[in-house]
Write a protein that holds these residues in place. Structure first.
Motif, mmCIF file in Angstrom:
data_model
loop_
_atom_site.group_PDB
_atom_site.id
_atom_site.type_symbol
_atom_site.label_atom_id
_atom_site.label_comp_id
_atom_site.label_asym_id
_atom_site.label_seq_id
_atom_site.Cartn_x
_atom_site.Cartn_y
_atom_site.Cartn_z
ATOM 1 N N UNK A 337 0.828 -1.210 0.000
ATOM 2 C CA UNK A 337 0.000 0.000 0.000
ATOM 3 C C UNK A 337 0.862 1.261 0.000
ATOM 4 N N UNK A 338 1.539 1.564 1.113
ATOM 5 C CA UNK A 338 2.375 2.764 1.173
ATOM 6 C C UNK A 338 3.422 2.597 2.254
ATOM 7 N N UNK A 339 4.324 3.568 2.340
ATOM 8 C CA UNK A 339 5.383 3.573 3.347
ATOM 9 C C UNK A 339 5.447 4.934 4.021
ATOM 10 N N UNK A 356 -7.942 4.810 10.607
ATOM 11 C CA UNK A 356 -6.709 4.541 9.851
ATOM 12 C C UNK A 356 -6.302 5.694 8.938
ATOM 13 N N UNK A 357 -6.871 6.870 9.150
ATOM 14 C CA UNK A 357 -6.498 8.022 8.331
ATOM 15 C C UNK A 357 -5.315 8.788 8.896
ATOM 16 N N UNK A 358 -4.927 8.472 10.119
ATOM 17 C CA UNK A 358 -3.758 9.079 10.750
ATOM 18 C C UNK A 358 -2.898 7.990 11.360
ATOM 19 N N UNK A 359 -1.585 8.255 11.400
ATOM 20 C CA UNK A 359 -0.648 7.334 12.038
ATOM 21 C C UNK A 359 0.391 8.129 12.809
ATOM 22 N N UNK A 360 0.968 7.511 13.821
ATOM 23 C CA UNK A 360 2.045 8.108 14.605
ATOM 24 C C UNK A 360 3.180 7.104 14.728
ATOM 25 N N UNK A 361 4.407 7.605 14.663
ATOM 26 C CA UNK A 361 5.582 6.735 14.743
ATOM 27 C C UNK A 361 6.572 7.315 15.756
ATOM 28 N N UNK A 375 -4.717 8.783 1.873
ATOM 29 C CA UNK A 375 -4.203 9.051 0.524
ATOM 30 C C UNK A 375 -4.677 7.966 -0.441
ATOM 31 N N UNK A 376 -4.597 8.283 -1.710
ATOM 32 C CA UNK A 376 -4.920 7.318 -2.763
ATOM 33 C C UNK A 376 -3.634 6.586 -3.148
ATOM 34 N N UNK A 381 0.139 7.893 -4.459
ATOM 35 C CA UNK A 381 0.190 9.064 -3.593
ATOM 36 C C UNK A 381 0.776 8.669 -2.239
ATOM 37 N N UNK A 382 1.738 9.466 -1.763
ATOM 38 C CA UNK A 382 2.427 9.166 -0.514
ATOM 39 C C UNK A 382 1.758 9.877 0.660
ATOM 40 N N UNK A 383 1.882 9.320 1.850
ATOM 41 C CA UNK A 383 1.330 9.980 3.051
ATOM 42 C C UNK A 383 2.019 11.321 3.313
ATOM 43 N N UNK A 384 1.319 12.213 4.017
ATOM 44 C CA UNK A 384 1.856 13.527 4.333
ATOM 45 C C UNK A 384 2.328 13.572 5.780
ATOM 46 N N UNK A 385 3.498 14.154 5.976
ATOM 47 C CA UNK A 385 3.999 14.362 7.333
ATOM 48 C C UNK A 385 3.368 15.633 7.892
ATOM 49 N N UNK A 386 2.646 15.519 8.986
ATOM 50 C CA UNK A 386 1.948 16.659 9.574
ATOM 51 C C UNK A 386 2.739 17.331 10.684
#
Length: 509
Positions: A337-339, A356-361, A375-376, A381-386
């Motif tokens: 899916x994405x990284x 699952x629309x937000x993640x924290x690491x 994201x699609x 399309x890659x995830x955005x860093x907020x």
């Protein structure tokens, strides 16, 4: 009236008392400490064979000679004759085991045989169990104004926690061979009710509740496999737990670090510390095997929506896969899916929001990051860093994102720090929460509470940072909207959050 007593040899026993003598408390007892050496240290007598310890009711003790023809013992007194290698047969049923009330503490030790040098050591050994009980480490104590409760039911270290999808239950497992189900309605009560399931000849390291809360799965520490337990409600309202016949087959070659159940109920995930993730059917059939190619897996989980499986490890990224099923429910494939890329060192842990629309690491580089994963990915399309925040990192390190994505909690060693996700500011800090390193950290499904485990207790905290975030966010939205219905809804949410804060702190917020 006196009692004539036949003469005794130095370490012998009189054959009997004179027939018809008045009944007196007579104690004939061999004593470890009453050896010739001991008596010599106590008082150097001229003839040890003529010595006995005679005590009166007043507790006065001293050596008294034994005449050749016997000793007259006053009524109410007692005598202890030293002897070696005596058995119960020589003293009758009592065997010299009873003590008179006036016997001094020095003579009240255990009855043993052997040389004099070994006996004091044996005397000390006999007291070790009592001393061990006194020196037993006490349960770790922790107090904080935001602490809701400490759930104390396990007798061993708790290793895993899991909230049910409906928010009614909290499951926990420990090395005391039990799994406990706590009612979340009782978290603020004085008494905390729970249901207990026993694991025979093993203990569970990991536990996950099924989507319908009618079953749960565990990872067995010794069996190294998945076991499924079904919960059945009896006529009297109580529950019984029954293990299904046959555990999952053993497939992993390295220790398993986490397990999970998809919210859809279509698959189960297990991840090991090498680079392997297995996707199972609920019946225990392997559907797919994933090689993460991350040198090793540090953490892996199933997303709350049940679509994704993700892992992190030695490499500075989080990899996410989609587990795909056909329209009729048959397994199809596991697709990349994405990284999440941006850290400069290996990642300890990560967490999804409820949708699952937000993640924290959180990473070994001393930072935590907040991501937009809505994201699609099929269109590359890659995830955005907020947001990026700094944090203290000490292994083991875990991160938990609240279901509403407003708060991040990070555990490091035995401490927990809470941050908001709007600006990355520290909201709360809890130090030395557990007596051992924190093994699990989670928010409840309604984002009201934060729970942690690490020793025998489960600690529950108020999520005050979440309430404050709701007030701030709703007030910002209130200024931008002109719709009456929307304004009423926002004002209601603000009022509810403020009331919750007032109840916690006891003052207006």
């Amino acid at each position: 009236m006196g009692v004539p007593l036949p003469r005794a040899s130095a370490w012998g026993v009189p054959a009997c008392a004179e027939a018809g003598a008045a009944a007196v408390p007579l104690v004939l007892r061999p004593r470890t400490c009453q050896t010739p050496e001991w008596l010599a240290q106590r008082r150097a007598p001229s003839a040890l064979s003529q010595e006995a310890w005679v005590g009166g009711a007043a507790g006065q003790w001293g050596p008294a000679p034994l005449p050749d023809k016997g000793l007259t013992l006053p009524t109410g007194h007692s005598v202890v004759l030293p002897a070696a290698g005596l058995s119960g047969a020589g003293l009758g049923e009592a065997g010299g085991r009873r003590l008179s009330r006036a016997e001094p503490p020095l003579l009240a030790g255990p009855r043993t045989n052997g040389d004099a040098a070994a006996r004091p050591e044996e005397h000390r050994k006999a007291k070790l169990p009592a001393r061990a009980r006194r020196d037993k480490p006490q349960q770790h104590s922790f107090a904080h104004r935001l602490l809701v409760a400490a759930l104390k039911g396990h007798s061993g270290s708790v290793s895993c926690l899991d909230f049910s999808s409906n928010g009614k239950y909290l499951a926990s497992c420990a090395d005391d061979r039990t799994i406990r189900l706590w009612s979340t309605r009782d978290l603020t009560a004085r008494e905390h009710r729970c249901l207990r399931a026993n694991v025979g000849l093993d203990h569970a390291e990991l536990v996950r509740l099924s989507p319908d809360s009618r079953a749960f799965i565990v990872w067995l520490a010794n069996g190294e496999t998945i076991r499924v337990y079904k919960m059945t409600k009896k006529d009297d309202g109580s529950f019984t737990f029954t293990a299904t016949s046959g555990d999952f087959p053993k497939k992993h070659k390295a220790p398993v670090i986490n397990i999970g159940i998809a919210e859809t109920g279509k698959f189960i995930m297990t991840a090991s510390s090498d680079t392997t993730i297995l996707i199972w059917s609920p019946k225990g059939e392997v559907l797919a095997s994933i090689n993460t190619n991350q040198m090793n897996n540090a953490y892996a989980t199933v997303s709350p929506c049940g679509r994704f499986v993700a892992s992190c490890g030695f490499t500075p990224d989080v990899k996410v896969w989609e587990v795909c099923f056909s329209k009729n429910g048959d397994f199809r494939e596991v697709a990349r899916a994405f990284e999440l890329k941006g850290h400069t060192a290996g990642i300890h842990s990560f967490s999804f929001s409820n949708d699952s629309r937000r993640m924290a690491t959180v990473s070994k580089d001393g930072t935590w990051k907040f991501w937009d994963t809505d994201v699609e990915y099929k269109k590359q399309q890659d995830p955005y860093l907020l947001l990026t925040g700094k944090c203290e990192v000490m292994e083991p390190c875990r991160i938990a994102l609240s279901p509403d994505a407003r708060v991040v909690a990070i555990s490091s060693g035995t401490d927990i720090v809470v941050y908001n996700t709007r600006r990355g500011e520290e909201e709360e800090r809890f130090l030395a929460v557990h007596g051992q390193c924190i093994t699990d950290l989670a928010f409840d499904t309604n984002s009201r509470y934060l729970v942690s485990c690490g020793d025998r207790a489960i600690r529950v905290f108020h999520n005050t940072a979440g309430h404050r975030a709701v007030v701030e966010e709703m007030e910002t939205m209130l200024k931008k909207t002109g719709n009456k219905a929307t304004r009423e809804r926002l004002e209601q949410q603000i009022s509810s959050a403020r009331k919750a804060l007032a109840a916690i702190y006891g003052k207006k917020h």
